[in-house]
Scaffold this motif. Structure first.
Motif, PDB file in Angstrom:
ATOM      1  N   MET A 116      -6.399 -14.559 -55.800  1.00  0.00           N
ATOM      2  CA  MET A 116      -7.497 -15.140 -54.765  1.00  0.00           C
ATOM      3  C   MET A 116      -6.538 -15.546 -53.621  1.00  0.00           C
ATOM      4  SD  MET A 116     -10.147 -14.593 -56.390  1.00  0.00           S
ATOM      5  CE  MET A 116     -11.739 -15.439 -56.515  1.00  0.00           C
ATOM      6  N   ARG A 117      -6.686 -14.734 -52.523  1.00  0.00           N
ATOM      7  CA  ARG A 117      -6.097 -15.015 -51.422  1.00  0.00           C
ATOM      8  C   ARG A 117      -7.073 -15.784 -50.271  1.00  0.00           C
ATOM      9  NH1 ARG A 117      -3.052 -10.695 -47.605  1.00  0.00           N
ATOM     10  NH2 ARG A 117      -3.181 -11.904 -45.695  1.00  0.00           N
ATOM     11  N   GLU A 118      -6.884 -17.104 -50.397  1.00  0.00           N
ATOM     12  CA  GLU A 118      -7.735 -17.703 -49.488  1.00  0.00           C
ATOM     13  C   GLU A 118      -6.979 -18.729 -48.433  1.00  0.00           C
ATOM     14  OE1 GLU A 118     -11.291 -18.111 -47.785  1.00  0.00           O
ATOM     15  OE2 GLU A 118     -11.303 -17.198 -49.722  1.00  0.00           O
ATOM     16  N   THR A 119      -7.162 -18.283 -47.257  1.00  0.00           N
ATOM     17  CA  THR A 119      -6.297 -19.258 -46.343  1.00  0.00           C
ATOM     18  C   THR A 119      -7.109 -20.500 -45.836  1.00  0.00           C
ATOM     19  OG1 THR A 119      -5.331 -17.158 -45.487  1.00  0.00           O
ATOM     20  CG2 THR A 119      -5.075 -19.017 -44.281  1.00  0.00           C
ATOM     21  N   GLU A 120      -6.271 -21.389 -46.054  1.00  0.00           N
ATOM     22  CA  GLU A 120      -7.132 -22.784 -45.542  1.00  0.00           C
ATOM     23  C   GLU A 120      -6.792 -22.867 -44.097  1.00  0.00           C
ATOM     24  OE1 GLU A 120      -6.411 -27.506 -45.810  1.00  0.00           O
ATOM     25  OE2 GLU A 120      -5.640 -26.398 -47.384  1.00  0.00           O
ATOM     26  N   LEU A 121      -7.939 -23.275 -43.361  1.00  0.00           N
ATOM     27  CA  LEU A 121      -7.828 -23.030 -41.889  1.00  0.00           C
ATOM     28  C   LEU A 121      -7.503 -24.422 -41.513  1.00  0.00           C
ATOM     29  CD1 LEU A 121      -8.074 -21.082 -39.443  1.00  0.00           C
ATOM     30  CD2 LEU A 121     -10.340 -21.667 -39.474  1.00  0.00           C
ATOM     31  N   LYS A 122      -6.265 -24.680 -40.721  1.00  0.00           N
ATOM     32  CA  LYS A 122      -5.771 -25.925 -40.400  1.00  0.00           C
ATOM     33  C   LYS A 122      -6.198 -26.284 -39.010  1.00  0.00           C
ATOM     34  CE  LYS A 122      -2.291 -26.072 -43.701  1.00  0.00           C
ATOM     35  NZ  LYS A 122      -0.616 -25.751 -43.833  1.00  0.00           N
ATOM     36  N   LEU A 123      -6.635 -24.866 -38.115  1.00  0.00           N
ATOM     37  CA  LEU A 123      -6.883 -25.275 -36.948  1.00  0.00           C
ATOM     38  C   LEU A 123      -8.368 -25.004 -36.391  1.00  0.00           C
ATOM     39  CD1 LEU A 123      -4.471 -22.360 -35.257  1.00  0.00           C
ATOM     40  CD2 LEU A 123      -3.951 -24.763 -35.398  1.00  0.00           C
ATOM     41  N   LYS A 124      -8.759 -25.454 -35.116  1.00  0.00           N
ATOM     42  CA  LYS A 124      -9.976 -25.348 -34.792  1.00  0.00           C
ATOM     43  C   LYS A 124     -10.408 -23.991 -34.319  1.00  0.00           C
ATOM     44  CE  LYS A 124     -13.230 -27.434 -31.474  1.00  0.00           C
ATOM     45  NZ  LYS A 124     -13.115 -25.862 -30.541  1.00  0.00           N
ATOM     46  N   VAL A 125     -11.087 -23.323 -34.760  1.00  0.00           N
ATOM     47  CA  VAL A 125     -11.240 -22.001 -34.243  1.00  0.00           C
ATOM     48  C   VAL A 125     -12.862 -21.642 -34.211  1.00  0.00           C
ATOM     49  CG1 VAL A 125     -10.751 -19.481 -34.645  1.00  0.00           C
ATOM     50  CG2 VAL A 125      -9.113 -21.304 -35.286  1.00  0.00           C
ATOM     51  N   THR A 126     -13.317 -21.582 -32.943  1.00  0.00           N
ATOM     52  CA  THR A 126     -14.674 -21.352 -32.735  1.00  0.00           C
ATOM     53  C   THR A 126     -14.594 -19.797 -32.026  1.00  0.00           C
ATOM     54  OG1 THR A 126     -15.222 -23.553 -32.280  1.00  0.00           O
ATOM     55  CG2 THR A 126     -16.826 -21.939 -31.729  1.00  0.00           C
ATOM     56  N   LEU A 127     -15.200 -18.859 -33.018  1.00  0.00           N
ATOM     57  CA  LEU A 127     -15.218 -17.489 -32.489  1.00  0.00           C
ATOM     58  C   LEU A 127     -16.033 -17.138 -31.324  1.00  0.00           C
ATOM     59  CD1 LEU A 127     -14.881 -15.568 -35.704  1.00  0.00           C
ATOM     60  CD2 LEU A 127     -12.867 -16.017 -34.445  1.00  0.00           C
ATOM     61  N   PRO A 128     -15.715 -16.241 -30.589  1.00  0.00           N
ATOM     62  CA  PRO A 128     -16.661 -15.749 -29.406  1.00  0.00           C
ATOM     63  C   PRO A 128     -17.793 -15.019 -29.604  1.00  0.00           C
ATOM     64  CG  PRO A 128     -14.577 -14.766 -29.198  1.00  0.00           C
ATOM     65  CD  PRO A 128     -14.367 -15.698 -30.186  1.00  0.00           C
ATOM     66  N   PHE A 129     -18.761 -14.638 -28.861  1.00  0.00           N
ATOM     67  CA  PHE A 129     -19.730 -13.926 -29.478  1.00  0.00           C
ATOM     68  C   PHE A 129     -19.198 -12.517 -28.815  1.00  0.00           C
ATOM     69  CE2 PHE A 129     -21.690 -18.062 -29.787  1.00  0.00           C
ATOM     70  CZ  PHE A 129     -22.269 -17.931 -31.162  1.00  0.00           C
ATOM     71  N   ALA A 130     -19.863 -11.423 -29.156  1.00  0.00           N
ATOM     72  CA  ALA A 130     -19.635 -10.057 -28.827  1.00  0.00           C
ATOM     73  C   ALA A 130     -20.939  -9.191 -29.172  1.00  0.00           C
ATOM     74  CB  ALA A 130     -18.419  -9.524 -29.619  1.00  0.00           C
TER      75      ALA A 130
END
Length: 155
Positions: free
Chosen positions: A37-51
């Motif tokens: 199970m490869r689940e990366t714990e996100l430590k950064l604040k990442v809000t993806l842009p829209f497309a």
């Protein structure tokens, strides 16, 4: 005189299911041990842009993710490569490690996906792209959310 012995039809014997639970548990145990199970714990604040023109990636097992965003209480963009906060200079080592983890015939199919925060600096993205170009990792994908600038879905 011969009628004393009747011929009986031979029936197929029932299939023994006594070993079935053993086989099921052996398979279950094998898949539990061999699945990663490869689940990366996100430590950064990442809000993806829209497309509006979005395509799904085909084989997610061949995708390496570079997260770009803000680390709270720290100015500037930060990178996360797997579970580690890193610098742009670490991108080449990350790509080499990803290539080592795959069979040689899959290496040309590897894609690098950049998941950058909507407020990330274009300079940071350009630096990452330059590092990727230096190690010949030319298949790049930019992760976004589907929709227009306001987040409305379009067909």
């Amino acid at each position: 005189v011969m009628s004393k012995f009747k011929k009986r039809k031979k029936e197929m014997p029932a299939i023994s299911t006594a070993s079935l639970p053993d086989i099921v548990f052996m398979l279950l145990f094998f898949f539990m041990v061999s699945t990663v199970m490869r689940e990366t714990e996100l430590k950064l604040k990442v809000t993806l842009p829209f497309a509006s023109e979005v395509q799904k990636l085909e084989r997610k097992s061949l995708v390496s993710y570079i997260f770009v965003g803000k680390l709270k209480d720290q100015p500037g963009d930060k990178l996360q490569l797997n579970d580690r906060i890193s610098d742009v200079s670490d991108v080449k080592y990350f790509i080499f490690a990803e290539r080592e983890a795959h069979p040689e015939d899959e290496v040309p199919l590897l894609t690098t996906s950049i998941k950058a925060d909507i407020e990330s600096s274009v300079g940071t993205i350009t630096d990452i792209k330059e590092e990727l170009r230096n190690v010949d990792a030319l298949k790049i994908n930019y992760s976004t959310k589907r929709g227009d600038i306001m987040g409305n879905f379009k067909k």
